[in-house]
Each structure stands twice: as C-alpha cells, then as structure tokens.
Design a protein around this motif. Structure first.
Motif, short mmCIF file in Angstrom:
data_model
loop_
_atom_site.label_atom_id
_atom_site.label_comp_id
_atom_site.label_asym_id
_atom_site.label_seq_id
_atom_site.Cartn_x
_atom_site.Cartn_y
_atom_site.Cartn_z
N ASP A 1 -38.61 60.81 61.71
CA ASP A 1 -38.86 62.16 62.03
C ASP A 1 -37.88 63.10 61.35
OD1 ASP A 1 -40.51 61.41 63.79
OD2 ASP A 1 -38.88 61.47 65.68
N ARG A 2 -38.00 64.34 61.40
CA ARG A 2 -37.33 65.29 60.56
C ARG A 2 -35.93 65.20 60.69
NH1 ARG A 2 -39.22 67.65 56.87
NH2 ARG A 2 -41.54 67.73 57.12
N GLY A 3 -35.16 65.50 59.58
CA GLY A 3 -33.83 65.77 59.63
C GLY A 3 -33.12 64.28 60.11
N GLY B 1 -32.42 62.49 57.26
CA GLY B 1 -31.79 61.97 56.02
C GLY B 1 -32.39 61.15 54.96
N LYS B 2 -33.75 61.14 55.23
CA LYS B 2 -34.55 60.26 54.30
C LYS B 2 -34.83 61.05 52.82
CE LYS B 2 -38.98 61.86 56.08
NZ LYS B 2 -38.74 63.23 55.42
N THR B 3 -34.75 62.07 52.94
CA THR B 3 -34.85 62.91 51.39
C THR B 3 -33.38 62.54 50.63
OG1 THR B 3 -36.45 64.25 52.41
CG2 THR B 3 -35.20 64.89 50.28
N SER B 4 -32.27 62.67 51.65
CA SER B 4 -30.99 62.70 51.06
C SER B 4 -30.82 61.17 50.48
CB SER B 4 -30.01 62.92 52.07
OG SER B 4 -29.94 64.34 52.17
N ALA B 5 -31.27 60.26 51.54
CA ALA B 5 -31.31 58.82 51.08
C ALA B 5 -31.98 58.48 49.78
CB ALA B 5 -31.59 57.90 52.11
N1 LIG Z 1 -25.67 61.80 52.92
C1 LIG Z 1 -25.62 63.15 53.40
N2 LIG Z 1 -24.86 63.72 52.81
C2 LIG Z 1 -24.98 65.20 52.94
N3 LIG Z 1 -25.57 65.87 53.74
C3 LIG Z 1 -26.80 65.16 54.21
C4 LIG Z 1 -26.93 63.52 54.08
N4 LIG Z 1 -28.02 63.29 54.47
C5 LIG Z 1 -28.67 64.28 55.15
N5 LIG Z 1 -27.92 65.42 54.67
C6 LIG Z 1 -28.22 66.77 55.63
O1 LIG Z 1 -28.93 66.56 56.81
C7 LIG Z 1 -30.18 67.36 56.49
C8 LIG Z 1 -31.37 66.46 56.74
O2 LIG Z 1 -31.28 65.70 55.54
P1 LIG Z 1 -32.76 65.20 54.68
O3 LIG Z 1 -33.27 66.57 54.40
O4 LIG Z 1 -32.26 64.44 53.71
O5 LIG Z 1 -33.54 64.78 55.93
P2 LIG Z 1 -35.05 64.57 56.01
O6 LIG Z 1 -35.13 63.24 56.87
O7 LIG Z 1 -35.57 64.37 54.60
O8 LIG Z 1 -35.24 65.58 56.73
P3 LIG Z 1 -36.29 67.06 56.53
O9 LIG Z 1 -37.67 66.22 56.47
O10 LIG Z 1 -35.91 67.79 57.75
O11 LIG Z 1 -36.05 67.50 55.24
C9 LIG Z 1 -29.99 68.10 55.34
O12 LIG Z 1 -29.43 69.20 55.58
C10 LIG Z 1 -29.04 67.42 54.51
O13 LIG Z 1 -28.58 68.22 53.48
#
Ligand SMILES: Nc1ncnc2c1ncn2[C@@H]1O[C@H](COP(=O)(O)OP(=O)(O)OP(=O)(O)O)[C@@H](O)[C@H]1O
Ligand SMILES: CC(=O)SCCNC(=O)CCNC(=O)[C@H](O)C(C)(C)COP(=O)(O)OP(=O)(O)OC[C@H]1O[C@@H](n2cnc3c(N)ncnc32)[C@H](O)[C@@H]1OP(=O)(O)O
Length: 788
Positions: free
Chosen positions: A254-256, A258-262
């Motif tokens: 789901d959103r948020g 941290g998949k994009t960060s991973a």
């Molecule tokens: N390992 C990390 N270190 C620092 N910040 C992180 C990390 N993982 C996630 N975050 C922060 O948490 C938030 C959500 O992370 P991210 O954007 O990677 O998630 P996502 O699942 O891709 O969500 P979205 O779809 O909302 O973009 C972001 O603000 C990101 O900067």
C-alpha cells in the motif's frame, strides 16, 4: 479553550500510538463567500477575522505543532505557514508534515484529501476546516464549479460525495469534531461545541521491533542499516536477486510502506557494484525517493558520485542509475543490467511485457492508493510473468513507515475515498453473460444509497483504468453531465460504462471554442471544433463513453458490446455516440466491431503509456451522421500527411487498425499518368520515388475501404501463411509509403531478407490494387510489361 484542548488531547494520543488523528473544525459562521481581502493576501496575520483559520491556529498551538512543520491547503491565507492550493497538492505526495490544515470551505477536492492524508506523519494531526457539516453537502464550491460543464451550471451539481464524506467523518474513530457555532457560552469559550473528542483510548501496544541487518547478504550493510522496517529489510533482500540475469522481483505494498525507498537502496547497491540500473515510472517525481535513498547510501559508503543531470547518477565504479520515461525505457533495455519499474500497475501490460527483455527486472506496485493503481497488474500481468522462465521473487510490505499499522486516519481515508474499492469477487460474476445480465442505470442517488453497488462499480473502473482517482468518485456521484450504466448479474456489477453528455452547445459557446477558448467537458466536440476547425461540430448532442470496463473474469463474452448496445438504445435520441482513448490494435477492433468509426488520431503520445489517442464516432441521427461523414472522409484525406509527419513513429498496427476502422470510402482518383507509374512499378521497373503521392493515396484506399482487394494475388508465391503475409504487406505500406521509413529499416523491421525483397513484395502488393481500381491505363501498362 475547547478547540485547543481537543487538539492537544488528539495530538497526545497520536504521539502515544504513532498514529495520526483528524480534527474537523466546522465553521458554522462561514457563509460560503470567500472574503476577498483574505484571499491570497500574503503575510496576513493569524488574526481572528477568519473564524476557521483562527481556530486552526489555536489547535496547532495547543497541539504543539510548529508552523514550519505545517502546510495550509486552501485558498485563504492566515496561518503564517506554507500554503498550497488544493489543486497543487501533488507536491505534497511523498513529503512528510507534522500537521496539515486543509481549509476545505472554498474547495473540497477529493484528490487533495487523499494526498494530504498521506503526507501527515505518525504522531501528527490532519485539521479539516469545513462549513457547518449539516449544510456542507448543499453548498457549492470551486470543485463543484469544475463539474459544471456547459451547458450545465453549478446549480445542477449535486452534493452526494460530501454527504457521504460527512457521514464517514461522523462515523469513524480517531476523528474529533468541533463546531464553531458562534454561540456565546458565557465562559470564554465563545461559540465552540465539541461534538466528538475523537479519542480512541487505545490499549498500550508493544512497539515494532527494530529491523535487523541480515548476516548473509549481497548488498552492503549500510543499505540494510538504512531500512526503517523489517518489511523493508526483507524487500531489499528480494532485490538482491537482481544481480542474476533472468530474475524478476515483484514488490507490492500500500502507499507509504517504503517500496520506492527499498528500490532506491537496491539501485544504489547494484550501482556501487558497477551495474547500470535503468529506472522507469509514470513520472520522474514519483521516484525522487528512490534517488534520495541511493544518494544517501553512496554518502554512507563514502562513494563519490556525479549527477550530470537530475535523472542520472554516475559512480566511479562505472555503475549508473538513470531514469527513462516508460515507452523510452522499453527501447533502452539492451544497455542496462537491471530495470526497476516503479508504479508498474500504472503502465499498460503491453509495455510491462516488453520490459521482460531486460536482463533483470523489478516491478513495484501499489495495491491500493491515491492513483487508484490497479489490479490490472495482478490480473493480467501475473499470468504473463508466470508463463516466462523468469525466476520470480515476490515480496510484500505491510508495515507503514510514517505511522503505525491500523492508523485510523488511513482507515477513514480508504473508506471516504474508496481507495480500497474492488470489483465483485470472481465467483459472483464467473458465469455472467449478456443473457443473464440486466442493463441498469446507476444514477447518483442509487449509488449513494447502496455502498456495495458504489464499491463494485467504482472498483471496476479503478481496476481497469489506473487513472481513476478520488476526484472521479465525486464526479461519478455529483457531476450533472455524467451517467453510469452497468450490466449486472444478480445485482453485482459485471460491466460498467461512464458516459458524458457532450455537445449541444449554443452558438456563443461554439464560437468561443472555435477561437481557442477552453470550454470544460465536451472533449470530442472540442477537438473537432478547435483542432479540426469544424465550427458546427459542437452543435449535435452526443454521448461520449468516457470509460468502459468488463470484470476481468468475464471478458470476451460479449458483455462490453452488450453494454454498448444498451447505451445505444437508451441514448438513441441523441445524435452520436463517441469515444476517445489510448489506441491499441485490440481496442480499435473492439470499438470498430461495435460500430464506431475513426475520425482522428491525436498527434501527441500519452507520456506514461506511449499511446496515441484515437477519436471515434458512431452516428445515431442525421445530424450525427453528417458530422461523422465529414470527419471520416477528412480523416482519410489527411491521415497520409500526418503519418508522414507527427505520427511517423506510430505503431503500424495501430495505424492499420485505425484506418480499417474508418468508415470512409476514399477514391484513388489517379490520373492516367499516375496509374502508369503505379502499374509500371507493380509489373515492371518503374520507381515509386518519381511520384510517391499517388502511391500514398492508393495505400490509404487499400487500408480504409471495406471493398479494397487484399494485397495478395492468387498468383503470389508466399512462404508460410498467406494471411500473415497479407498483414505484413499492410505494414509495409504503412511504414514505407505512409510513414516514409527507409527501405532498409522497413525490410529489417518486417523480416524481409533484404531491401530488394521488400521492394518486390511492395510491387506485388500493388498488383491487386491496379487490377481493382487501375482501369484501362493500368491494364495497358500491365499488358506492355507482360508482352500481352
Ligand atoms: N529507508 C528509508 N529511509 C528514509 N526514509 C524512508 C525510508 N523508507 C521510506 N522512507 C520515507 O517514507 C516515506 C514512504 O516511502 P516510499 O516513498 O519509499 O514508500 P512507497 O511505498 O513507495 O510509498 P508511496 O507510494 O507513498 O511513494 C517517504 O517519505 C520516504 O522518504
Ligand atoms: C474509453 C475507454 O474506456 S477505452 C478502454 C477500454 N477499457 C479497457 O481497456 C479496460 C480493460 N478492458 C476491458 O474491460 C474489456 O476488455 C473491454 C471493455 C475493452 C471489452 O469488454 P468485453 O466484455 O471483453 O467485450 P466483448 O466481449 O464485447 O468484446 C471483446 C473483444 O474486444 C477486443 N478487445 C479489446 N480490448 C481487448 C483486450 N485488452 N484484450 C482482449 N481483447 C480485447 C477483442 O477483439 C475481443 O474480441 P474476442 O473476444 O473475439 O477476443
């Protein structure tokens, strides 16, 4: 102060649980008129002239939120903090704020609500300033203005979305409601009533354990140390398989979560090992976090890197991370070691299939969420992936990063904006067919009264069209120009169509449109009027099929067509049915089979899908027939010029299908001289390049006309299946004659052994055309060459 106390208590609970809380400040004194002096007045103080914003200021102060950590979303200034307009809240996606105040009194924009909710940090507050909740549904605001498309006005817009929103605010936990009612209570709390304190009194919970760096790993320790949750550590572990050619990773969340960060930590880890990592996503903005994590990792590892452009990171190891738009990425696979596709569900399956040519590929997708991302990925692409010999690693992130799991504001937003709407489960529709389904109007009242119906219909639209978003939910419920129709099996939605009434505009509006003024809604009349310069195009009234979707478990059984039959019968009193959509050969044939005829191919590509849009009409009356006739024949007249120019990179199968779907009957109309060149080139050694124009006209006739002869003669000796060769020759005409590609390129693309062989096939393809349409001039030329 009641406002302050409520806000402070909500914030305390939010902090305790690392969840968010929502505070509604219902400004009952607001009369719905935006005070002109408060609007856009930069530097306005936290003054009490605006009741709602003054209360929001009290709430923030009492809750201990710094203004620097707050964003005000709305049209009025007055909080001395960053302010963004509801329309611009896209900038908040991916950012984190301690509090966001949404002053929704002037414009309640559902997309903004969705984005804002995602931006509030765990322990933070979302403050919603509204009018009196009872009055809100009946009030019209700026978002409603946008739905009032001509010939409707804002009085025709209804308030069902907001009535539903108010119900959810009242029903959900974690939502405090304070009415700013203006009634003096004599104790200093002038006119404030706490309707609901919003506290959930949660039982204490153990904090989630800190993530642990695994002992065995291929990525650097620093990458794992940067992970914020155990789920993220696991996801990163899955990405390690990208070192191996033939691997594929699917990462869902789901959103948020941290998949994009991973993916960013993985990209960085691959690049430090010298790998070339190509990143693609519907927009570069969506992968900013990926780049941020990768550069932080390089810093942590002490690896110097260069950023020659915003979208590219270069390392001394020779490794790179670079971004390409989705269609371009498909052409760059040879050069990369690993491809990372972010928000894969937002891309067409055809493009995803092409990505499987990359050495190693990872797809990250949002299961639910603001973009309404979809099950299209799950439903269709999963099968494709399973049929490959790729080693697929699946991973799913559940733990939210910014706030604790089970956060009540997320639960509320999912419900209020239907972010988790789903089509009916498969068994309910598995044996549906046109005979067992009923054709039903889903009007706004019916949808608002039946949550299951609303969830199924909206869920089906979301699953099939990734661009369906919260604003669309409001439009479905409230827009006066939109209608929804469905085929239902035992009450469950199996196919749904969203329809817009377009055209029927008065002369003044038509003139304005013609001279380039933007007229809302009315997409088809607008293109025909302003781009194709038809001053009368917006006079007839039509029904545009904005979206149509059949449940994935019931496709190809005639349901989509049956739904269109129902629409045609019901709206037969109008002049036309029409549609505009990202053209693919399969969709063009679906619409053509349903009686729609091509009138335009747009000359700009959709950024994410790379598709050109096709516009089609199906006339229902004499006026609609006249409109369709003139645009069909003009399309046939001008398409050769367009394909040689702006559409010279259009997929030849899209061009073929678009031409075949055009109901015009263009005439070759060649002079005897021209026929001699054409027939000379078919039967002898004349060169088409001395006068290409007649050949191009002939190609259009061959591809458009129903009565055109095929491009194969009985006498042609072809290797393999004649039907395949006939299609190849059609592509040859498109690529060579209409799109003016070189002989070498065309031969190469279409699998001819040489340019010479392609030229011979070209000559052969012309023969049936000469015989059918060339008359005496062509016959005489043939006779001379054959010595007859
Ligand atoms: N390992 C990390 N270190 C620092 N910040 C992180 C990390 N993982 C996630 N975050 C922060 O948490 C938030 C959500 O992370 P991210 O954007 O990677 O998630 P996502 O699942 O891709 O969500 P979205 O779809 O909302 O973009 C972001 O603000 C990101 O900067
Ligand atoms: C304005 C717009 O909405 S354009 C976008 C249309 N919608 C979508 O792409 C959403 C996903 N797709 C769907 O929901 C469905 O495939 C629809 C709505 C396009 C067609 O619905 P169906 O109930 O399958 O239609 P129906 O059975 O009457 O016709 C099927 C024919 O459509 C064609 N078709 C169109 N698109 C596709 C596709 N993506 N995959 C397979 N066939 C397709 C085929 O020619 C098919 O014929 P076949 O059954 O002989 O293979």
């Amino acid at each position: 102060m009641a406002v302050g106390e409520t806000a402070a208590a909500l914030r305390a609970e939010a902090r305790e649980t690392n969840e968010r809380r929502l505070l509604v400040l219902a400004d009952e004194t607001d009369d719905g008129r935006e005070p002109a002096d408060a609007l856009d007045a930069a530097g306005t103080d936290d003054d009490a002239t605006d009741r709602g914003l003054a209360a929001a200021a009290d709430a923030l102060d009492a809750a201990g939120v710094e203004r620097a950590e707050t964003t005000l979303v709305g049209h009025r200034d007055g909080l001395r903090c960053e302010r963004v307009e509801p329309r611009d809240t896209g900038d908040l996606l991916g950012t984190t704020r301690e509090a966001v105040v949404y002053d929704a009194r002037d414009e309640c924009r559902p997309n903004a609500l969705g984005r804002i909710t995602g931006a509030v940090d765990g322990g933070g507050l979302l403050v919603l300033v509204t009018p009196a909740l009872d009055d809100w549904p009946a009030r019209r605001d700026r978002f409603d203005d946008g739905m009032a498309v001509p010939p409707f006005d804002v009085g025709d817009v209804s308030g069902r979305f907001r009535a539903r929103l108010v119900r959810t605010l009242r029903a959900h936990r974690g939502v405090g409601i304070v009415a700013l009612d203006g009634v003096e209570d004599g104790e200093g709390d002038a006119g404030v009533t706490v309707v609901d304190d919003g506290l959930t009194h949660p039982a204490p919970r153990l904090p989630a354990p800190d993530p642990v760096v695994p002992d065995e790993r291929a990525f650097p320790r620093e990458a794992y140390a940067a992970c914020l949750t155990t789920d993220q550590v696991e996801a990163l572990g899955a990405f390690e398989t990208l070192f191996d050619a033939g691997s594929a990773v699917v990462c869902e969340a789901d959103r948020g979560r941290g998949k994009t960060s991973a993916a960013g930590l993985a990209a960085g880890s691959l690049a430090v090992e010298g790998r070339d990592v190509l990143v693609t996503a519907p927009s570069f903005r969506g992968v900013r976090d990926l780049y941020a994590r990768a550069s932080e990792l390089f810093d942590a590892l002490g690896v110097a890197f260069e950023r020659p452009e915003t979208t590219r990171l270069d390392l001394p190891t020779g490794g790179t991370i670079r971004y390409a738009k989705p269609p371009a990425a498909a052409d760059e696979l040879d050069d990369c070691d690993a491809l990372l596709v972010d928000e894969a569900a937002a891309l067409p399956v055809r493009l995803l299939e092409r990505y499987l040519d990359a050495d190693a590929v990872a797809f990250t997708t949002t299961v639910h969420g603001y973009e309404g991302a979809g099950r299209g990925f799950d439903v269709r692409f999963r099968d494709v992936l399973a049929d490959t010999d790729r080693d697929v690693t699946d991973v799913r992130l559940d733990e939210p990063i910014r706030y604790a799991a089970g956060d009540p504001v997320e639960v509320w937003a999912f419900r209020a904006l239907l972010l988790d709407a789903r089509p009916p489960v498969e068994p309910l529709v598995a044996d549906a067919d046109p005979e067992t389904c009923t054709y039903d109007a889903l009007d706004g009242d019916a949808l608002a009264a039946d949550e299951t119906l609303l969830r199924e219909a909206f869920g089906l639209l979301v699953a099939a069209h990734y661009r369906t978003e919260p604003d669309d939910l409001a439009r479905l419920l409230d827009a006066p120009n939109l209608d929804a129709r469905a085929l239902r099996r035992d009450g469950h939605v199996v196919a749904v169509a969203l329809l817009a009434r377009e055209g029927g505009l008065d002369e003044e509006t038509r003139d304005a449109m013609y001279t380039g003024e933007r007229v809302k809604g009315n997409m088809l009349p607008d293109v025909l009027t302003s781009q194709l310069r038809d001053p009368d195009a917006a006079d007839p009234v039509g029904t545009r099929v904005v979206r149509i979707a059949t449940h994935h478990a019931a496709r190809s059984r005639g349901l989509g067509s049956a739904l269109l039959d129902g629409v045609r019968a019901e709206f037969g009193c109008r002049d036309w049915l029409g549609v505009g959509y990202g053209a693919t050969p399969a969709l063009l044939s679906f619409w053509a089979r349903n009686g729609f005829s091509t009138v335009h191919l747009s000359t700009t590509r959709n950024d994410a899908s790379g598709e050109y849009s096709a516009l089609m009409l199906d006339p229902l009356s004499d006026a609609g027939g006249a409109l369709a006739d003139r645009h069909e024949s003009w399309f046939a007249d001008r398409i050769a010029g367009v394909l040689a120019d702006a559409l010279d990179d259009c997929d030849p199968d899209v061009a073929r299908a678009a031409l075949a779907a055009c109901d015009a009957t263009p005439a070759p109309d060649l002079s005897d001289d021209a026929w001699r060149v054409v027939a000379g080139s078919a039967y002898g050694s004349a060169m088409y390049s001395v006068d290409p124009e007649p050949f191009r006209r002939l190609a259009v006739c061959a591809l458009v006309r129903d009565d055109a002869p095929g491009l194969l003669s009985d006498a042609d000796a072809v290797e393999g299946d004649p039907e395949t060769e006939r299609e190849r020759r059609e592509r040859l005409l498109v690529r060579k004659l209409l799109q003016c590609h070189s002989w070498d390129a065309v031969a190469d693309e279409l699998g001819y052994h040489s340019a010479g062989q392609a030229m011979r096939a070209f000559g052969d393809a012309l023969k049936p055309l000469c015989e059918a349409w060339g008359g005496e001039a062509a016959a005489a030329e043939r006779a001379r060459h054959r010595g007859e």
